[in-house]
Design a protein around this motif. Structure first.
Motif, PDB file in Angstrom:
ATOM      1  N   THR A   1       0.750  -1.239   0.068  1.00 12.84           N
ATOM      2  CA  THR A   1      -0.062  -0.102  -0.099  1.00 12.84           C
ATOM      3  C   THR A   1       0.773   1.224  -0.086  1.00 12.84           C
ATOM      4  OG1 THR A   1      -1.637  -1.296   1.313  1.00 12.84           O
ATOM      5  CG2 THR A   1      -1.789   1.143   1.281  1.00 12.84           C
ATOM      6  N   GLY A   2       2.118   1.102   0.416  1.00 12.91           N
ATOM      7  CA  GLY A   2       2.884   2.331   0.484  1.00 12.91           C
ATOM      8  C   GLY A   2       3.304   2.918   2.061  1.00 12.91           C
ATOM      9  N   LYS A   3       3.582   2.054   3.025  1.00 17.30           N
ATOM     10  CA  LYS A   3       4.053   2.502   4.078  1.00 17.30           C
ATOM     11  C   LYS A   3       5.339   2.782   3.902  1.00 17.30           C
ATOM     12  CE  LYS A   3       2.918  -1.601   5.725  1.00 17.30           C
ATOM     13  NZ  LYS A   3       2.537  -2.302   4.705  1.00 17.30           N
ATOM     14  N   SER A   4       6.171   2.077   3.717  1.00 13.54           N
ATOM     15  CA  SER A   4       7.679   2.221   3.378  1.00 13.54           C
ATOM     16  C   SER A   4       7.965   3.462   2.618  1.00 13.54           C
ATOM     17  CB  SER A   4       8.472   0.967   3.118  1.00 13.54           C
ATOM     18  OG  SER A   4       8.297  -0.141   4.271  1.00 13.54           O
ATOM     19  N   SER A   5       7.301   3.705   1.644  1.00 12.77           N
ATOM     20  CA  SER A   5       7.368   4.697   0.706  1.00 12.77           C
ATOM     21  C   SER A   5       6.917   5.975   1.472  1.00 12.77           C
ATOM     22  CB  SER A   5       6.592   4.381  -0.656  1.00 12.77           C
ATOM     23  OG  SER A   5       6.970   3.351  -1.537  1.00 12.77           O
ATOM     24  N   THR A   6       5.689   5.698   2.219  1.00 14.49           N
ATOM     25  CA  THR A   6       5.604   7.283   2.874  1.00 14.49           C
ATOM     26  C   THR A   6       6.542   7.618   4.036  1.00 14.49           C
ATOM     27  OG1 THR A   6       3.165   6.621   2.229  1.00 14.49           O
ATOM     28  CG2 THR A   6       3.653   7.999   4.237  1.00 14.49           C
TER      29      THR A   6
ATOM     30  N   LEU B   1      -3.630   3.764   6.435  1.00 14.52           N
ATOM     31  CA  LEU B   1      -3.645   4.015   5.132  1.00 14.52           C
ATOM     32  C   LEU B   1      -4.397   2.998   4.254  1.00 14.52           C
ATOM     33  CD1 LEU B   1      -2.456   5.563   2.654  1.00 14.52           C
ATOM     34  CD2 LEU B   1      -0.328   4.331   2.918  1.00 14.52           C
ATOM     35  N   GLU B   2      -5.460   3.737   3.379  1.00 11.03           N
ATOM     36  CA  GLU B   2      -6.121   2.997   2.677  1.00 11.03           C
ATOM     37  C   GLU B   2      -5.719   3.388   1.168  1.00 11.03           C
ATOM     38  OE1 GLU B   2     -10.151   3.364   3.998  1.00 11.03           O
ATOM     39  OE2 GLU B   2      -9.745   1.802   5.449  1.00 11.03           O
ATOM     40  N   ARG B   3      -5.455   2.854   0.068  1.00 16.07           N
ATOM     41  CA  ARG B   3      -5.615   3.451  -1.133  1.00 16.07           C
ATOM     42  C   ARG B   3      -6.521   2.807  -2.336  1.00 16.07           C
ATOM     43  NH1 ARG B   3      -1.471   6.214  -3.186  1.00 16.07           N
ATOM     44  NH2 ARG B   3       0.263   6.556  -1.787  1.00 16.07           N
ATOM     45  N   ASP B   4      -7.132   3.597  -2.993  1.00 21.51           N
ATOM     46  CA  ASP B   4      -8.467   2.827  -3.647  1.00 21.51           C
ATOM     47  C   ASP B   4      -8.690   4.106  -4.955  1.00 21.51           C
ATOM     48  OD1 ASP B   4     -11.297   2.652  -4.716  1.00 21.51           O
ATOM     49  OD2 ASP B   4     -11.032   1.011  -3.059  1.00 21.51           O
ATOM     50  N   ALA B   5      -9.069   3.430  -6.030  1.00 23.35           N
ATOM     51  CA  ALA B   5      -9.200   4.191  -7.293  1.00 23.35           C
ATOM     52  C   ALA B   5     -10.524   4.951  -7.052  1.00 23.35           C
ATOM     53  CB  ALA B   5      -9.419   3.330  -8.323  1.00 23.35           C
ATOM     54  N   GLY B   6     -11.272   4.714  -6.069  1.00 21.76           N
ATOM     55  CA  GLY B   6     -12.636   5.249  -5.886  1.00 21.76           C
ATOM     56  C   GLY B   6     -12.398   6.599  -5.304  1.00 21.76           C
ATOM     57  N   PHE B   7     -11.071   6.889  -4.589  1.00 16.23           N
ATOM     58  CA  PHE B   7     -10.754   7.946  -3.857  1.00 16.23           C
ATOM     59  C   PHE B   7     -10.672   9.116  -4.600  1.00 16.23           C
ATOM     60  CE2 PHE B   7      -9.512   5.053  -0.037  1.00 16.23           C
ATOM     61  CZ  PHE B   7     -10.767   5.240   0.639  1.00 16.23           C
TER      62      PHE B   7
ATOM     63  N   ALA C   1       4.896  10.883  -1.677  1.00 17.46           N
ATOM     64  CA  ALA C   1       5.336  12.083  -1.151  1.00 17.46           C
ATOM     65  C   ALA C   1       4.229  12.785  -0.730  1.00 17.46           C
ATOM     66  CB  ALA C   1       6.125  12.770  -2.349  1.00 17.46           C
ATOM     67  N   SER C   2       3.058  12.673  -1.489  1.00 17.14           N
ATOM     68  CA  SER C   2       1.897  13.591  -1.111  1.00 17.14           C
ATOM     69  C   SER C   2       1.232  12.907   0.054  1.00 17.14           C
ATOM     70  CB  SER C   2       0.774  13.457  -2.306  1.00 17.14           C
ATOM     71  OG  SER C   2       0.367  12.322  -2.654  1.00 17.14           O
ATOM     72  N   VAL C   3       1.261  11.797   0.216  1.00 13.17           N
ATOM     73  CA  VAL C   3       0.592  11.149   1.447  1.00 13.17           C
ATOM     74  C   VAL C   3       1.594  11.729   2.529  1.00 13.17           C
ATOM     75  CG1 VAL C   3       0.334   9.155   2.779  1.00 13.17           C
ATOM     76  CG2 VAL C   3      -0.517   9.098   0.201  1.00 13.17           C
ATOM     77  N   ALA C   4       2.807  11.526   2.340  1.00 14.27           N
ATOM     78  CA  ALA C   4       3.824  11.808   3.509  1.00 14.27           C
ATOM     79  C   ALA C   4       3.540  13.310   3.850  1.00 14.27           C
ATOM     80  CB  ALA C   4       5.283  11.779   3.183  1.00 14.27           C
ATOM     81  N   ALA C   5       3.490  14.220   2.993  1.00 14.75           N
ATOM     82  CA  ALA C   5       3.265  15.682   3.107  1.00 14.75           C
ATOM     83  C   ALA C   5       1.976  16.108   3.959  1.00 14.75           C
ATOM     84  CB  ALA C   5       3.197  16.448   2.043  1.00 14.75           C
ATOM     85  N   ALA C   6       0.818  15.333   3.496  1.00 12.54           N
ATOM     86  CA  ALA C   6      -0.381  15.558   4.346  1.00 12.54           C
ATOM     87  C   ALA C   6      -0.318  14.977   5.588  1.00 12.54           C
ATOM     88  CB  ALA C   6      -1.421  14.737   3.417  1.00 12.54           C
ATOM     89  N   LEU C   7       0.332  13.991   5.961  1.00  9.34           N
ATOM     90  CA  LEU C   7       0.295  13.179   7.116  1.00  9.34           C
ATOM     91  C   LEU C   7       1.294  14.077   8.144  1.00  9.34           C
ATOM     92  CD1 LEU C   7       1.006   9.378   7.787  1.00  9.34           C
ATOM     93  CD2 LEU C   7       2.029  11.112   9.100  1.00  9.34           C
TER      94      LEU C   7
END
Length: 180
Positions: A10-15, A97-103, A162-168
């Motif tokens: 999902t992108g934990k380590s990337s975040t 963290l949840e990633r979905d095309a519907g968001f 990067a955008s998830v990290a900035a918001a978090l």
């Protein structure tokens, strides 16, 4: 400590990579143990290295890459050792963290009742079902929910780490009073 929990891939380590590049201190990657100490949730660091996808490492500004530490090796991911300052910290917040095309856009919300199954399933060793462990997990989850320490990050599937990290990072700074 600020923790991110999500299904594999999902992108934990990337975040986390981008959080560190933005100034957060490294605590652990892939494994985080938590326990109740009195009424406080305490986080305990796991492995002292980060597993980073090469494309995420390339996405970090070259001037900030040194924050990610020394390269230990490679195996499909880059294994780096960022500086570690502590091995236990009070938990400030847990982000699911949840990633979905519907968001349509990235959103961070307090956990509502619909997130309880995700929280309860977030145990690292779900097959260890002793009564003591299950009761401890329920008490820990209950304390985090009661203390308002759990948030859901709904992120578009195509959004960047990067955008998830900035918001978090922005949310955590406001929530916890400006610390890193």
């Amino acid at each position: 400590a600020v923790a991110v929990s999500a299904p594999s891939g999902t992108g934990k380590s990337s975040t986390a990579t981008h959080l560190i590049a933005q100034g957060a201190e490294f605590f652990t990657d892939d494994v985080l143990a938590m326990d109740l100490v009195g009424a406080d949730v305490i986080a305990f660091a796991g492995p002292e290295f980060a597993n980073i996808e090469e494309h995420e490492l390339s996405a970090v500004d070259p001037g900030r890459r040194e924050r990610l530490g020394q390269l230990l090796g490679e195996s499909g991911k880059q294994h780096l050792r960022p500086a570690l300052t502590q091995t236990s910290l009070p938990l400030g917040a847990l982000y699911l963290l949840e990633r979905d095309a519907g968001f349509e856009e990235l959103q961070i919300d307090s956990l509502d009742a619909s997130g309880i199954p995700t929280l309860l399933a977030s145990a690292f060793i779900p097959h260890l079902g002793t009564e003591r462990r299950l009761v401890g997990h329920l008490e820990l989850c209950g304390q985090m929910v009661t203390a308002g320490q759990i948030y859901r990050i709904s992120a578009p599937l195509r959004g960047t780490a990067a955008s998830v990290a900035a918001a978090l990072m922005d949310h955590a700074r406001r929530l916890l009073g400006g610390g890193s």
